[in-house]
Design a protein around this motif. Sequence first.
Motif, PDB file in Angstrom:
ATOM      1  N   HIS A  12      -3.965  -6.090   2.836  1.00 36.06           N
ATOM      2  CA  HIS A  12      -3.807  -6.954   3.998  1.00 36.06           C
ATOM      3  C   HIS A  12      -2.872  -8.133   3.739  1.00 36.06           C
ATOM      4  CE1 HIS A  12      -4.079  -8.515   7.892  1.00 36.06           C
ATOM      5  NE2 HIS A  12      -4.183  -9.692   7.306  1.00 36.06           N
ATOM      6  N   HIS A  25     -11.167  -5.265   7.546  1.00 36.61           N
ATOM      7  CA  HIS A  25     -10.894  -4.734   8.878  1.00 36.61           C
ATOM      8  C   HIS A  25     -10.128  -3.411   8.824  1.00 36.61           C
ATOM      9  CE1 HIS A  25      -7.126  -7.488   8.849  1.00 36.61           C
ATOM     10  NE2 HIS A  25      -6.736  -6.277   8.542  1.00 36.61           N
ATOM     11  N   HIS A  26      -9.680  -3.028   7.627  1.00 36.76           N
ATOM     12  CA  HIS A  26      -8.993  -1.741   7.519  1.00 36.76           C
ATOM     13  C   HIS A  26      -9.957  -0.582   7.354  1.00 36.76           C
ATOM     14  CE1 HIS A  26      -4.831  -3.080   7.543  1.00 36.76           C
ATOM     15  NE2 HIS A  26      -5.293  -4.173   6.973  1.00 36.76           N
TER      16      HIS A  26
HETATM   17 CU   LIG Z   1      -4.991  -6.031   7.745  1.00 38.99          CU
END
Ligand SMILES: [Cu+2]
Lengths: 45, 531
Positions: B259, B308-309
């Motif tokens: 991220h 969040h992935h």
């Molecule tokens: Cu991300």
Amino acid sequence: MNAEPTPSAFSDDDLRRRRAAARRLGWLLAAFVLGLYLIGLLIKR
Amino acid sequence: MSIATTHPGGHAAEPYQGGLRRWLTTTNHKDIGTMYMMFSLIMFFVGGLMILAVRAELFQPGLQLMKPEFFNQLIGIHALVMIFAALMPAATGFANWMIPLMIGAPDMALPRLNNWGFWLLPPAAILLTLPFTLALFGIGDGALATGWTFYAPLSVQGGMGVDFAILAVHILGISSIMGSINIIVTIFNMRAPGMTMMKLPLFAWGWLITAFLLIATLPVLAGAVTMLLTDRHFGTHFFDAAGGGDPILFQHLFWFFGHPEVYILLLPVWGLMPHVLATFSRKPTYGYKAQVYSFIAIGLLSVVVWAHHFFTAGMPVPALIYFMFSTMAISLPLAVLFFCWIATMWKGAMSFETPMLFAIGFIVLFGIAGLTGLILADVAADAQYHHSYFVVAHFHYALFAGGIMGVMTGVYYWLPKWTGHMYCEKLGKLHFWLTVFSFNLTFIPQFFLGLAGMPRRIPDYALQFAEFNAISTVGAFILGLSQLIFAWNIWITVRGGKKAEGRVWESAEGLEWELSSPPPHHSWETQPVIK
Ligand SMILES: [Cu+2]
Ligand code: HEM
């Protein structure tokens, strides 16, 4: 902003001092990186 | 490391070398910057060719051109090449060329390290693409076929290609870390007197945050892929459930890097935007401090949102909620940046040369990336969109419209400074409009495909998806071909063209424009005075 020629660039002395400081900080950051990498070894699986 | 001998004073004593020797041994920030840019451009086309093969396969349902294994290799290597060998080197090339000019330094602080940082790249790129090229001739089992994310257990079971990629990622990581350390120490130690941190050009600020993110996250990626390597060959079970390990652990480690990486790819571009917008709006940058603080806030937030992935991998509800809200929180500082960009143009005397067109295109299209990101950050919605083409469309708005078009903005803006020649404005505009048109033609259909349920990373699909895929493929080929105009324009600008002045753009502000175009081999023989 404007560039007005002054007699010299960073004087040789000044440049040497700056490069030495840069090298010190560089090694410090490198040590941080290596430390972070090696922390992985502490993960127990 | 005795670098003192390579300062400009020492340099000047050496005869000026030409030919291969010059490029192999150069410690000059401009030479190295040029090499980064050329490497990036070449790899941009390598990665582009790969994905055109993918789009050709996806033109129609069914398998036409290749085996699924080969398809998987193509998408994974495409992403790794584009991220590590095209976008990141372009940003590093910008930094090498421009940061010393912008801050009034004679060169980067550690010029030899700089040379090393570049020359690690070509071998790494070869490692990445070699197994793949060999497989084309029937040798070996091909490149890694896991996608760019290396997810275990597939990556633990995969063939030699995975080992090649692991080694390549290590080398690429070392190169980036060297570059980052150099940029940090250059910004901290080499600024001309009077250039306080709060007078630092925003481009340098963006890169400073990028460099810190790189040294904080690349070691984690390196650790993760080293663990993968030991799982594959040395009997450990970090990611192997049968041995008591945990494949989800890999996802955590990968995205702890992954991220922040997306912000690493964009922060240099966000730093560049205000320069371009201010120049072509003939107004000072709006909200300098707000932008600096936003960079810092985004940098800090980017390391705490990684999960969040993989919302759908299963995690406790409080964790889901935390990662959802922290992810959404990033859009606040991002919105501040958007506001500042627009406010910089507001009531300005705008003109629309190619860099400005790309900057405005960037703002509009990158905005779509941010908005669709917010949709994906919603845990409930993501359950449907995860691993669909919606995600693919989202991150191409971020990485192509944001990253690549941002780089193109910088190339058109600075090419006259680098070469001393003006590029062809007509070709530049043609390139812009074709790029924007075909980019949208390629990726808007992918949003609809994703919403309709087409999964990503598949070589074949249900009949219902046929039309949108055909449109997307046509778009991709126009997009690919349009980039030849870009390469051609660069080529003719390097070779000749109208002479560019020192201050290429009449209202450009900053030290870099005080020097001639191209700048002398040793920038700032005399010390600039910051007023
Ligand atoms: Cu991300
Ligand atoms: C407000 C800003 C953003 C938010 C809220 C956001 C949110 C998300 C979320 C939740 C996902 C995971 C979707 C899934 O796999 O189900 C995702 C994927 C992704 N995003 Fe964003 N994003 C934002 C901006 C960006 C930016 C600026 C970039 C790049 C420069 C970016 C690059 C990516 C990439 C590369 C992926 C997919 C990675 C992969 O699975 O291969 N995003 N984003």
